[in-house]
Design an enzyme around this catalytic site. Structure first.
Site, PDB file in Angstrom:
ATOM      1  CB  SER A 135      22.367   2.655  12.145  1.00  0.00           C
ATOM      2  OG  SER A 135      23.221   2.996  13.203  1.00  0.00           O
ATOM      3  CE  LYS A 136      26.982  -4.242  15.214  1.00  0.00           C
ATOM      4  NZ  LYS A 136      27.062  -3.799  16.523  1.00  0.00           N
ATOM      5  NE  ARG A 137      28.354   5.006  13.450  1.00  0.00           N
ATOM      6  CZ  ARG A 137      28.557   5.988  12.579  1.00  0.00           C
ATOM      7  NH1 ARG A 137      28.571   7.234  12.983  1.00  0.00           N
ATOM      8  NH2 ARG A 137      28.717   5.725  11.298  1.00  0.00           N
ATOM      9  N   GLY A 182      22.692   0.208  17.439  1.00  0.00           N
ATOM     10  CA  GLY A 182      22.493  -1.029  18.181  1.00  0.00           C
ATOM     11  C   GLY A 182      21.766  -2.116  17.409  1.00  0.00           C
TER      12      GLY A 182
END
Ligand code: GLU
Length: 479
Positions: free
Chosen positions: A252-254, A256
Site C-alpha cells: 500500500s502506497k499509504r 509507505g
C-alpha cells in the site's frame, strides 16, 4: 470479443496495484484478441486529485500497457471518464427503482448516526443500514421526493437466501444475503456510488471479464444483484491474489510502499517491473524467471495463478533489474537508456565512447540506474573529491607516485595487459606488494579506493587523464 478493464480512481500517486491489474488485464485481452480499456473512476470528488489521471495514463504508456480505449483515446462506447456518465447512472438507477430493486431512503445523516450510536450502546455491532425506509409505499416515496426532501437510493437486497459469486480462481463463493447491506446507489446529490457506476459502465462498455484485486470480492455480491436487477448478464469474475508489502500486510502506497513513479525515479526498467509483477502470483510453465509481456501472452493460464498472496520484495526487484542490465539488454541499449535517464535527472554528460566504456565497466556494479551516477561521477569530472581513505592512501604512496607517474607516461601502450605487466614490474623493483602500489594509484585517479578493477579503470580513463589526475593527487597529498 473479450473486453477487460481497469478502473482506477484518480486519488494520488499511480499505484503498483494498478500496474499489476493492468498487466493481467492486458495479457488476458491480448491473448484472446480482445480489447483492454481504462475507465477513470473519478466520482469520489473528496479524494479526487487533478494530476492523478494523467499520471496513471502516463504510467501505462511507460510500461507499454497502453489501453485500446481510455479518456485519452475515446471510442463509441465512451466517455471513459466516469463523472461524465452521471446521466447514464441516474437513468439506470431509475430503472432499478421502477422495478422495485431499489428504494429511496430519506434518513438524514444525523438520524443515521444517532441510530448507529444507540445500537452500539445496546451492545449490538453495526450491521449496515437498518432498512427503516425499505417498505415506504411508492406513492409516499414519490411525493416526498417531489417535495424536495433529500434522499439516497438504496439497493433492495433479498432478505434471505444467498448470492453466489462464480470466481474463476476460487470457484463458487457464497454470500448469505442476511449479511449484505442495502448499499447506497445514488447519493443525495444525485451522483452515483462506485457500486452502481462501475456496474453500469462495465456493462455498457461491453466488459466480459472483470479482473481485479481480491479486496473487491466482498463487494461482488452487491454487483451481481445490481446486474440482475437491470436484467444484465454477469461478466466473468476473476479476483487476483493480494500483493503484500514487506511487513506481510497489503502492499500500500499509504503504508509507505513505493509507487510506480518511485521505481521509475529509482531507475528501474519498465520491462523488469512488469516481469517482476508477472512473477507475483503467476509463473511460467517452464519455471523461467526472465520473461516479458509477450511471453506471458503466449503462456498465460489462470490455472497457474496461485492464490496465496505474493510479497513484493524490492530487493528482489533490484536484483532482477540488474539481470536485465547484464543479460537481457544489449550494451548499447543500456548506455542509451541510462543516458536518457541521467538527462531526465539533470545530469549532463555526452553519450560518447567514453560514456559507453564507463557503462560497460560499471554494469556489474549497479542494479538500478540511480546508483550509477553516485558510483561513477569521478569518470566524468577532473574535479572529483578525495575521500578520507583515499587521502590516507595518497600519503602512503607519497614516496613512489612520482616514479610511477613517469613509468605510466612512458608505457608503450595503455591497454590492460600492458598496464598489468607494468604495474607488477614496478612493484617488484620497488620491493612492494602489488596491492601497496595499486591502492594509492586507485585513490589518486578515482578519489576512492572503491572502484572497479585497476587495469580496466586505467584503460577506460586513458593515459592523458591518468597522468593529469596523478599530478593533481600529488599536489593534494603534499598540501
Ligand atoms: N475504482 C475502483 C478502484 O479504485 C475500481 C474497482 C474495480 O476494479 O471494480 O480500484
Amino acid at each position: 470479443m473479450v473486453v477487460t478493464r481497469i478502473a482506477p480512481s484518480p486519488t494520488g500517486d499511480p499505484h503498483v496495484g494498478t500496474a499489476y491489474q493492468a498487466l493481467f488485464n492486458t495479457v488476458f485481452a491480448r491473448q484472446n484478441g480482445g480489447k483492454f480499456i481504462v475507465r477513470i473512476e473519478d466520482t469520489d470528488r473528496a479524494r479526487y486529485n487533478a494530476t492523478s489521471e494523467t499520471r496513471i495514463l502516463d504510467m501505462l504508456d511507460w510500461l507499454g500497457l497502453t489501453p485500446d480505449a481510455s479518456p485519452r483515446h475515446e471510442d463509441e462506447l465512451g466517455p471513459y471518464t466516469q463523472s461524465l456518465r452521471a446521466d447514464l447512472h441516474r437513468e439506470h438507477a431509475r430503472r432499478l427503482l421502477d422495478a422495485g430493486h431499489a428504494y429511496r431512503a430519506f434518513d438524514t445523516s444525523e438520524e443515521l448516526d444517532a441510530r448507529r450510536k444507540a445500537a452500539e450502546e445496546r451492545g449490538e455491532s453495526y450491521r449496515g443500514y437498518d432498512r427503516r425506509d425499505r417498505d415506504l409505499p411508492r406513492e409516499e416515496s414519490d411525493r416526498r421526493a417531489a417535495a424536495g426532501e433529500p434522499f439516497v437510493l438504496r439497493l433492495r437486497v433479498p432478505l434471505e437466501g444467498e448470492t453466489v459469486v462464480r470466481d474463476r480462481l476460487r470457484g463458487d463463493v457464497r454470500f448469505d444475503n442476511r449479511e449484505l447491506d442495502d448499499k447506497v446507489l445514488l447519493k443525495t446529490d444525485g451522483f452515483p456510488t462506485y457500486h452502481l457506476a462501475a456496474m453500469v459502465d462495465d456493462h455498457l462498455m461491453g466488459v466480459t471479464h472483470v479482473i481485479r484485486a481480491e479486496e473487491w470480492l466482498v463487494s461482488t455480491p452487491i454487483h451481481v444483484l445490481i446486474l440482475r436487477g437491470l436484467g444484465w448478464d454477469e461478466p466473468e469474475w476473476i479476483h487476483t491474489p493480494w500483493l503484500l508489502g514487506p511487513t506481510g500486510k497489503k502492499y500500500s502506497k499509504r503504508r509507505g510502499d513505493p509507487s510506480v513513479e518511485d521505481f521509475r525515479r529509482m531507475g528501474v526498467l519498465p520491462e523488469a517491473l512488469l516481469n517482476f509483477l508477472g512473477m507475483m502470483g503467476w509463473s511460467m510453465p517452464d519455471g523461467r524467471e526472465i520473461f516479458g509481456v509477450q511471453d506471458m501472452i503466449e503462456h498465460f493460464t489462470w490455472e497457474r495463478v496461485s492464490l496465496g498472496g505474493s510479497t513484493f520484495d524490492v530487493t528482489k526487484l533490484r536484483w532482477l533489474n540488474g539481470k536485465y542490465l547484464r543479460e537481457v539488454l544489449t550494451e548499447e541499449d543500456v548506455a542509451t537508456r541510462l543516458h536518457a535517464f541521467l538527462t531526465e535527472q539533470g545530469v549532463q554528460v555526452p553519450l560518447d565512447d567514453h560514456f559507453r566504456a564507463v557503462v560497460r565497466l560499471m554494469v556489474p556494479r549497479f542494479e538500478v540506474f540511480s546508483e550509477f551516477w553516485e558510483k561513477s561521477t569521478y569518470f566524468f569530472t577532473e574535479d572529483y573529491a578525495f575521500n578520507e581513505k583515499a587521502l590516507k592512501l595518497l600519503a602512503d604512496g607519497r614516496d613512489f607516485l612520482d616514479d610511477l607517474r613517469r613509468a605510466l607516461a612512458e608505457a608503450p601502450a595503455f591497454d590492460q595487459t600492458t598496464l598489468e605487466a607494468l604495474l607488477r614490474g614496478f612493484a617488484d623493483s620497488a620491493g612492494l606488494k602489488p596491492g601497496k602500489v595499486m591502492q594509492p594509484l586507485r585513490a589518486a585517479v578515482a578519489g576512492t579506493p572503491e572502484s572497479p578493477g585497476m587495469f580496466e579503470l586505467l584503460e577506460v580513463l586513458g593515459r592523458e587523464r591518468v597522468l593529469s589526475r596523478l599530478d593533481r593527487a600529488m599536489s593534494v597529498a603534499s598540501a
